[in-house]
Design an enzyme around this catalytic site. Structure first.
Site, PDB file in Angstrom:
ATOM      1  N   SER A 128       0.822  -1.204   0.000  1.00 26.44           N
ATOM      2  CA  SER A 128       0.000   0.000   0.000  1.00 26.44           C
ATOM      3  C   SER A 128       0.855   1.252   0.000  1.00 26.44           C
ATOM      4  O   SER A 128       1.934   1.280   0.588  1.00 26.44           O
ATOM      5  CB  SER A 128      -0.891   0.009   1.266  1.00 26.44           C
ATOM      6  OG  SER A 128      -1.546   1.260   1.392  1.00 26.44           O
ATOM      7  N   TYR A 152      -1.425  -0.493  10.378  1.00 26.56           N
ATOM      8  CA  TYR A 152      -1.739  -1.154   9.095  1.00 26.56           C
ATOM      9  C   TYR A 152      -0.588  -0.922   8.118  1.00 26.56           C
ATOM     10  O   TYR A 152      -0.066  -1.860   7.519  1.00 26.56           O
ATOM     11  CB  TYR A 152      -3.052  -0.601   8.522  1.00 26.56           C
ATOM     12  CG  TYR A 152      -3.211  -0.861   7.043  1.00 26.56           C
ATOM     13  CD1 TYR A 152      -2.987   0.150   6.110  1.00 26.56           C
ATOM     14  CD2 TYR A 152      -3.537  -2.128   6.576  1.00 26.56           C
ATOM     15  CE1 TYR A 152      -3.085  -0.091   4.756  1.00 26.56           C
ATOM     16  CE2 TYR A 152      -3.647  -2.372   5.217  1.00 26.56           C
ATOM     17  CZ  TYR A 152      -3.419  -1.348   4.315  1.00 26.56           C
ATOM     18  OH  TYR A 152      -3.520  -1.579   2.967  1.00 26.56           O
ATOM     19  N   LYS A 156       2.331  -3.615   6.296  1.00 25.49           N
ATOM     20  CA  LYS A 156       2.655  -3.713   4.867  1.00 25.49           C
ATOM     21  C   LYS A 156       4.168  -3.528   4.656  1.00 25.49           C
ATOM     22  O   LYS A 156       4.803  -4.263   3.905  1.00 25.49           O
ATOM     23  CB  LYS A 156       1.873  -2.668   4.067  1.00 25.49           C
ATOM     24  CG  LYS A 156       0.371  -2.904   4.044  1.00 25.49           C
ATOM     25  CD  LYS A 156       0.016  -4.221   3.385  1.00 25.49           C
ATOM     26  CE  LYS A 156      -1.470  -4.382   3.178  1.00 25.49           C
ATOM     27  NZ  LYS A 156      -1.816  -5.667   2.552  1.00 25.49           N
TER      28      LYS A 156
HETATM   29  C1  WQD Z   1      -9.594   9.635   0.644  1.00 29.35           C
HETATM   30  C2  WQD Z   1      -9.837  11.121   0.856  1.00 29.35           C
HETATM   31  C3  WQD Z   1     -10.112  11.727   3.153  1.00 29.35           C
HETATM   32  C4  WQD Z   1     -13.947   9.586   3.674  1.00 29.35           C
HETATM   33  C5  WQD Z   1      -6.864   4.635   2.764  1.00 29.35           C
HETATM   34  C6  WQD Z   1      -5.731   3.816   3.283  1.00 29.35           C
HETATM   35  C7  WQD Z   1      -5.023   3.151   2.134  1.00 29.35           C
HETATM   36  C8  WQD Z   1      -6.003   2.353   1.315  1.00 29.35           C
HETATM   37  C9  WQD Z   1      -7.078   3.288   0.793  1.00 29.35           C
HETATM   38  C10 WQD Z   1      -6.039   0.110   2.143  1.00 29.35           C
HETATM   39  C11 WQD Z   1      -9.074  11.696   2.041  1.00 29.35           C
HETATM   40  C12 WQD Z   1     -11.392  11.990   2.374  1.00 29.35           C
HETATM   41  C13 WQD Z   1     -12.769  10.093   3.139  1.00 29.35           C
HETATM   42  C14 WQD Z   1     -14.981  10.489   4.074  1.00 29.35           C
HETATM   43  C15 WQD Z   1     -13.625  12.334   3.372  1.00 29.35           C
HETATM   44  N1  WQD Z   1      -6.573   1.341   2.112  1.00 29.35           N
HETATM   45  N2  WQD Z   1     -12.620  11.440   2.991  1.00 29.35           N
HETATM   46  N3  WQD Z   1     -14.767  11.823   3.901  1.00 29.35           N
HETATM   47  O1  WQD Z   1      -7.233   7.545   3.550  1.00 29.35           O
HETATM   48  O2  WQD Z   1      -6.377   8.066   1.198  1.00 29.35           O
HETATM   49  O3  WQD Z   1      -6.357   5.714   2.011  1.00 29.35           O
HETATM   50  O4  WQD Z   1      -7.721   3.858   1.955  1.00 29.35           O
HETATM   51  O5  WQD Z   1      -5.178  -0.336   1.442  1.00 29.35           O
HETATM   52  O6  WQD Z   1      -4.042   2.299   2.663  1.00 29.35           O
HETATM   53  O7  WQD Z   1      -4.809   4.691   3.910  1.00 29.35           O
HETATM   54  O8  WQD Z   1      -8.529   6.808   1.493  1.00 29.35           O
HETATM   55  O9  WQD Z   1     -10.885   6.927   0.839  1.00 29.35           O
HETATM   56  O10 WQD Z   1     -10.302   6.980   3.323  1.00 29.35           O
HETATM   57  O11 WQD Z   1      -9.805   8.979   1.890  1.00 29.35           O
HETATM   58  O12 WQD Z   1     -13.464  13.552   3.231  1.00 29.35           O
HETATM   59  O13 WQD Z   1     -16.076  10.092   4.575  1.00 29.35           O
HETATM   60  O14 WQD Z   1     -11.212  11.318   1.127  1.00 29.35           O
HETATM   61  O15 WQD Z   1      -9.866  12.758   4.093  1.00 29.35           O
HETATM   62  O16 WQD Z   1      -8.688  13.015   1.718  1.00 29.35           O
HETATM   63  P1  WQD Z   1      -7.098   7.157   2.121  1.00 29.35           P
HETATM   64  P2  WQD Z   1      -9.957   7.378   1.922  1.00 29.35           P
END
Ligand code: WQD
Length: 350
Positions: A128, A152, A156
């Site tokens: 990741s 997490y 990885k």
């Molecule tokens: C994306 C953007 C949030 C939800 C994570 C893990 C990564 C992988 C993918 C496993 C950010 C914003 C999100 C919400 C929001 N997982 N957001 N409101 O955090 O980049 O990555 O998931 O492999 O390892 O770290 O993905 O989709 O959670 O967030 O504003 O309800 O959307 O702040 O900017 P992230 P995400």
């Protein structure tokens, strides 16, 4: 190649299974179904038009893992493994670190031991982009320093190190780690897609559920980041592009020895507000939102430098954000309450 797909009934796994069959390989699924519904296997079969072998087993159970390899040895053996099984919720890993180390690290160690005993020497591992943390400015190349910011991400990075060290002393081994950026979307059939249990953590499933009316509004975590519109920027990649990247990585691993790591991203970023607008355009539905405080642990920008995978694997992401939203919406709108409900089997997840 005949390939064991651990976690093969999950979101990423199901799409990798389809891409493997479409490329002429055979995927054998092993899953403990703790975060995947058994109906997914039948949907993969519907897409690929042939039966798919599946084993229900947990990699933290060494005997069960060995039994899978023995069963497959009796059927002609395995040419490689694509290892996707593991716990993957960043927030949950902060609350339950030892659970994440046990499942992700010990499960992988059991898998590697059984592979060694069975003489299976080719592995592609689901890593990741979280491993990069904020150690250096984006876009991140594979040579960038790594600094995970949650358990997490540490699991990885530790597994990557295990693979690198093992490959360094056994010239017959071929291990490839793939650092995923943000996988989103669904297969164009609408039969498989991101189907999180309970409250989704990730942006795209939340946006899809708001568009479908399952959720009142989106909470945007922070609009005061140093980005053009103040919201977080991520490198969203279509899950089928990601899946096809696994096929290229497997074929590369089969043809080479040693350890390699590749980013799987597009190199193009999108902010939360850009995703909201793209989803509204793709679905024709409004996605109401409110700004909320930043989410602890979030970085402002995560972006891939995808040039190594393009140069070495001959792979690049082809699908754009509009396609990601269109395909995610097709799956969501066909399964308003998820696959379990659509399968009439209730919460049949074990
Ligand atoms: C994306 C953007 C949030 C939800 C994570 C893990 C990564 C992988 C993918 C496993 C950010 C914003 C999100 C919400 C929001 N997982 N957001 N409101 O955090 O980049 O990555 O998931 O492999 O390892 O770290 O993905 O989709 O959670 O967030 O504003 O309800 O959307 O702040 O900017 P992230 P995400």
């Amino acid at each position: 190649m005949r390939v064991l797909l651990t976690g093969g009934a999950g979101y990423i796994g199901a799409h990798v299974a389809v891409a493997l069959f479409e490329a002429g390989h055979e995927a054998v699924i092993v899953d403990n179904f703790s975060n995947a519904h058994p109906a997914v296997v039948r949907r993969i079969e519907a897409i690929v038009g042939r039966p798919v072998a599946v084993h229900r087993a947990d990699l933290t159970d060494p005997a069960a893992t060995a039994a899978v390899f023995q069963a497959e040895a009796d059927r002609g053996g395995l040419d490689g493994v694509i290892h996707l099984a593991g716990l993957k919720a960043v927030g949950e890993s902060v609350e339950k670190p030892l659970l994440y180390y046990r499942v992700n690290l010990i499960g992988t160690l059991h898998l590697l031991s059984v592979m060694q005993a069975a003489g299976v020497r080719t592995l592609v591992f689901s890593s990741s982009a979280t491993v990069y943390g904020e150690a250096s400015p984006p876009p991140f190349a594979e040579t960038a320093p790594t600094a995970p910011t949650n358990p997490y991400g540490w699991t990885k990075r530790m597994i990557e190190q295990m693979l690198e060290d093992a490959a360094a002393v056994d010239p017959l081994l071929s291990f490839v780690a793939l650092r995923y950026f943000n996988p989103v979307g669904a297969h164009e059939s609408g039969l498989i897609g991101e189907d999180p249990r309970g409250v989704p953590n990730n942006l795209m499933p939340v946006v899809a559920q708001v568009a479908a009316g399952r959720r009142e509004k989106l909470f945007i975590f922070g609009n005061d980041y140093p980005t053009p519109d103040g919201t977080g920027i991520r490198d969203y990649i279509h899950v089928m592009d990601l899946a096809e990247g696994h096929v290229r990585a497997l074929e590369y691993a089969e043809a080479h020895r040693g350890y390699e790591v590749f980013n799987l991203g597009t190199g193009r970023g999108a902010s939360v507000l850009e995703v909201v607008r793209a989803f509204e355009a793709a679905s024709g539905r409004p996605v109401p939102y409110v700004f909320a405080p930043r989410r602890p642990g979030d970085v402002a920008v995560s972006l891939a430098d995808p040039s190594k995978a393009e140069r070495v694997l001959g792979w690049r992401a082809r699908r754009d954000l509009a396609a990601m939203c269109r395909d995610a919406w097709r799956f969501q709108s066909r399964h308003p309450e998820g696959i379990a409900a659509a399968s009439g089997e209730g919460a049949a997840r074990s």
